[in-house]
Design an enzyme around this catalytic site. Structure first.
Site: not given
Ligand SMILES: [Ca+2]
Length: 443
Positions: A39-40, A79, A142, A289-290
């Site tokens: 995540d990130d 996300c 999410h 995810d990003n």
């Molecule tokens: Ca994210």
């Protein structure tokens, strides 16, 4: 960089389904699939991608043993739409994870959101179920938190994790703390039964998620059933956290602590697969995810390497992700490692080692200090420099007396277990048994 593929999350889904179909056709048991989704986490957070602290030894080893994708892209720099695309193989504009009332890149699923993943979408675990797989999501879903969007209604068989980000703490009046689910029911809330100390950054969630992964793998192994593990952990999403053993251990601050714990956990998951003899029948894919959230960096956000901007932008920093595929015996080791990220020069920065003894690449460092334009082999300038260089090389070789090579043998026992003075500090460690071995240099 012939071994390096341009790739997207759609490509990932195609690979997985093709592998499963082929395996169903030719083997008694299709391959297990482990998807490690960060995540990130930014492209530049991995040592193998040039992060100078080199605090991801397990991920770097995973890349050395598998295939690194320097050009892997998410479908969205945020996300929810990115995850929806990953699990459906469809762009957010198709799967519904966008808004028409603002920039699509800014739309996600906070607690206030009404929508979620539509029933009309076919998620990866739904397709795998038809092939006999058991699927588990660990961590952040999410894709909507209302009952109709529950992951067990969309193909997953098990869940331990949360429907939303671990924002908070809330007062449980104006806003509830985010629940943590085991399968169908919540078993607590962040900041309550699952504490996150915003002041110190301490939380043991990554350890809980790790244990869930290890237990699931072991149970499916016992059952002799193919499995899909979607390990969607979120320690690198602000507020970043790490468990106590990892807090303060990174050169990069609290964000680095989270990275180190994740790296350690990935190492344990791969070791677990090996220990159970599953490594040659399990495709493991690692990505994010990003891009890193630069607005939170450096203490609460990561690095996108040489790329522009980060999360919530459609520049490279927002959408180019770290990505590694690992499947011993099926994916050849050491493919696609890019030692010159963002600086590739055609015909010069090749992945494969090439013989240049007779016709070396020669640069004029005065005119071209960046080594972008090798001199033309046909030019008089090239021939003149080559003649002079060849003469110097010949003189060197004639006078050379090689020394004894010092870098051939490695041994775990010779490391800094007990340096001088360690007794006074109580810091002496017992070295392992002495086992000399040939050093390996995977990258
Ligand atoms: Ca994210």
């Amino acid at each position: 960089m012939a071994a390096v593929a341009e790739a997207t999350t759609g490509w990932w889904l195609l690979l997985v389904l093709s592998a499963a179909e082929l395996a169903v056709a030719h083997h008694p048991q299709p391959p297990n699939i482990v998807l490690l989704l960060m995540d990130d986490m930014g492209w530049g957070d991995l040592g193998v991608n040039g992060e100078p602290s080199r605090e991801t030894p397990n991920l770097d080893r995973m890349a050395a043993e598998g295939m690194l994708f320097p050009n892997f892209y998410s479908a969205n720099p945020l996300c929810s739409p990115s995850r929806a695309a990953l699990l459906t193989g469809r762009l957010p504009i198709r799967n519904g994870f966008y808004t028409s009332s603002a920039h699509a890149r800014n739309a996600y699923t906070p607690q206030e959101i009404v929508g979620g993943i539509p029933d009309s979408e076919h998620l990866l675990p739904e397709l795998l179920k038809e092939a006999g797989y058991t699927s588990k999501i660990v961590g952040k879903w999410h894709l909507g938190h209302r009952p109709q969007f529950h992951p067990l209604r969309h193909g997953f068989d098990e869940w331990f994790g949360s429907p939303n980000c671990h924002f908070g703490p809330y007062d449980n009046r104006a806003k509830p703390n985010i629940p943590v689910y085991r399968d169908w029911e919540m078993v607590g809330r962040f900041y309550e039964e699952f504490p996150i100390n915003l002041k110190t950054g301490e939380a043991n969630l990554t350890q809980l998620y790790l244990q869930e992964a290890l237990d699931f793998i072991e149970r499916q192994h016992t059952r002799q059933r193919p499995f899909f593990l979607y390990w969607a952990i979120d320690a690198t999403h602000a507020p970043v956290y790490a468990s106590r053993p990892f807090l303060g251990t990174s050169q990069r601050g609290r964000y680095g602590d989270a990275i180190r714990e994740i790296d350690d956990s990935v190492g344990k998951i791969l070791s677990h697969l090996r220990g159970l003899g599953l490594e040659k029948n399990t495709l493991v894919f690692f990505t994010s995810d990003n891009g890193a959230a630069l607005i939170s960096a450096p203490e609460q956000g990561g690095s996108n390497g040489p790329f522009l901007c980060g999360k919530q932008t459609t520049f490279e920093g927002g959408m180019r992700e770290p990505a590694i595929a690992w499947w011993p015996g099926h994916i050849a080791a050491g493919q696609g490692i890019n030692f010159c990220p963002g600086q590739n020069v055609s015909g010069v920065t090749t992945h494969t080692q090439e013989e240049h003894t007779e016709l070396p690449l020669i640069f004029h460092l005065g005119r071209d200090p960046g080594e972008r334009f090798p001199l033309s082999f046909a030019s008089a300038e090239y021939q003149d420099v080559l003649d002079r260089t060849t003469q110097v090389v010949r003189q060197h070789q004639e006078a050379l007396v090689p020394g004894q090579p010092q870098l051939n043998v490695c041994n775990q026992a010779v490391m800094n277990w007990a340096p001088p003075g360690c007794e006074k500090l109580g810091k002496c460690l017992t070295p392992p048994e002495s086992v000399p071995e040939k050093c390996s240099w995977p990258h």
